[in-house]
Design an enzyme around this catalytic site. Structure first.
Site, PDB file in Angstrom:
ATOM      1  CG  HIS A  47      -1.992  -1.032   1.166  1.00  0.00           C
ATOM      2  ND1 HIS A  47      -2.866  -1.171   0.108  1.00  0.00           N
ATOM      3  CD2 HIS A  47      -2.324  -2.003   2.057  1.00  0.00           C
ATOM      4  CE1 HIS A  47      -3.687  -2.176   0.349  1.00  0.00           C
ATOM      5  NE2 HIS A  47      -3.386  -2.706   1.512  1.00  0.00           N
ATOM      6  NE  ARG A  72       1.672  -4.423   3.850  1.00  0.00           N
ATOM      7  CZ  ARG A  72       0.526  -3.951   4.338  1.00  0.00           C
ATOM      8  NH1 ARG A  72      -0.262  -4.750   5.059  1.00  0.00           N
ATOM      9  NH2 ARG A  72       0.179  -2.696   4.138  1.00  0.00           N
ATOM     10  CD  GLU A 151      -3.972  -8.756   5.353  1.00  0.00           C
ATOM     11  OE1 GLU A 151      -4.113  -7.518   5.432  1.00  0.00           O
ATOM     12  OE2 GLU A 151      -3.418  -9.326   4.389  1.00  0.00           O
ATOM     13  CG  ASP A 177      -7.356  -5.594   4.685  1.00  0.00           C
ATOM     14  OD1 ASP A 177      -8.308  -5.020   4.121  1.00  0.00           O
ATOM     15  OD2 ASP A 177      -6.179  -5.417   4.361  1.00  0.00           O
TER      16      ASP A 177
END
Length: 267
Positions: A47, A72, A151, A177
């Site tokens: 993200h 990540r 998630e 999430d």
């Protein structure tokens, strides 16, 4: 970085490690996190604004600042996971792992044979770790940490199977999430009681399986809760938030020195 001081050794010892979280593609910021005293810094390529090239520079900047290096990856990008560990990442977090098969494919992508399928070219990683290539090879499979993100309801249902993957070192909970999935998309409630209960159960199962539990925390009180639940890699502090809040605070400090009737400082 030696075996005795590796991130993997610290996490497996049960000592909580706090990581900063970086979404702004600015390697100097990651170095500043490290020099501020964060034990680890995580680069968000899912993200965040990072591409591979900037991530490579940021991993070196984190090492320069003296912190551990975590990344990540985007969903399903196991090829990138392998490239990032070659460039010095000590831990890779993979989002949206929902099955044993996905966990196996991810974990094996950053482990050398016979444990995994990682290809050989760790020269940058060895340099950042202060090791020769031969020394790096001897410790890589134990020192590189693979964390699968839990998630979704699907992931919770498959958690026992995911934790049974011997190549996988642990899990990392994404409470935002997770809360969306728990509510079937009705609400975002990462700090709510239902989410907290689910996180506690995930941590318990992960500890019972002898693996590392990690989590993303949005406030200091959630860090305390996470430690009590048994999480050992804990994210708290995002560069985007620090810059935004710092800018607002700086402006608030000088508003009293400008005309009370001017909302735009005279421009």
């Amino acid at each position: 970085m030696t075996e005795a001081t590796s991130l993997a050794v610290k996490l497996r010892s049960g000592k909580p490690v706090i990581t900063a979280w970086s979404v702004l593609a600015a390697p100097m910021l990651t170095e500043m996190f490290a020099r501020a005293g964060y034990p680890a810094v995580t680069l968000d390529l899912q993200h965040g604004m990072y591409d591979f090239g900037v991530a490579c520079d940021a991993l070196a900047a984190i090492a320069l600042g003296g912190a551990h290096r975590i990344a990540r990856i985007p969903v399903g990008d196991n090829a990138l996971a392998g490239r990032l560990v070659d460039m010095g990442a000590e831990c890779v977090i993979a989002p949206m792992i929902n099955s044993r098969t996905e966990a196996v494919d991810f974990a094996r992508s950053i482990k050398y044979p016979p444990v995994g399928d990682r290809s050989w070219s760790p020269y940058r990683a060895a340099a950042l770790s202060g090791q020769s290539s031969d020394e790096y090879l001897q410790t890589a499979n134990s020192n590189i940490v693979s964390l699968a993100m839990i998630e979704t309801l699907e992931a919770i249902d498959a958690l026992d199977d995911i934790l049974s993957v011997s190549e996988l070192d642990g899990i990392f909970v994404g409470p935002s999430d997770l809360s969306l999935s728990l509510s079937k998309g009705a609400s975002l409630d990462p700090n709510g009681d239902e989410t907290a209960d689910a996180c506690a159960e995930i941590a318990r199962k992960t500890r019972d399986a002898g693996k590392v539990a990690g989590i993303f925390c949005l406030s200091a009180d959630k860090v305390e809760e996470a430690v009590d639940q048994g999480f050992r890699l804990i994210s708290h502090g995002i560069d985007r938030t620090f810059v935004g809040e710092g800018a607002s605070a700086a402006l608030d400090e000088v508003r009293k020195y400008v005309s009370a009737s001017s909302d735009d400082f005279g421009y």
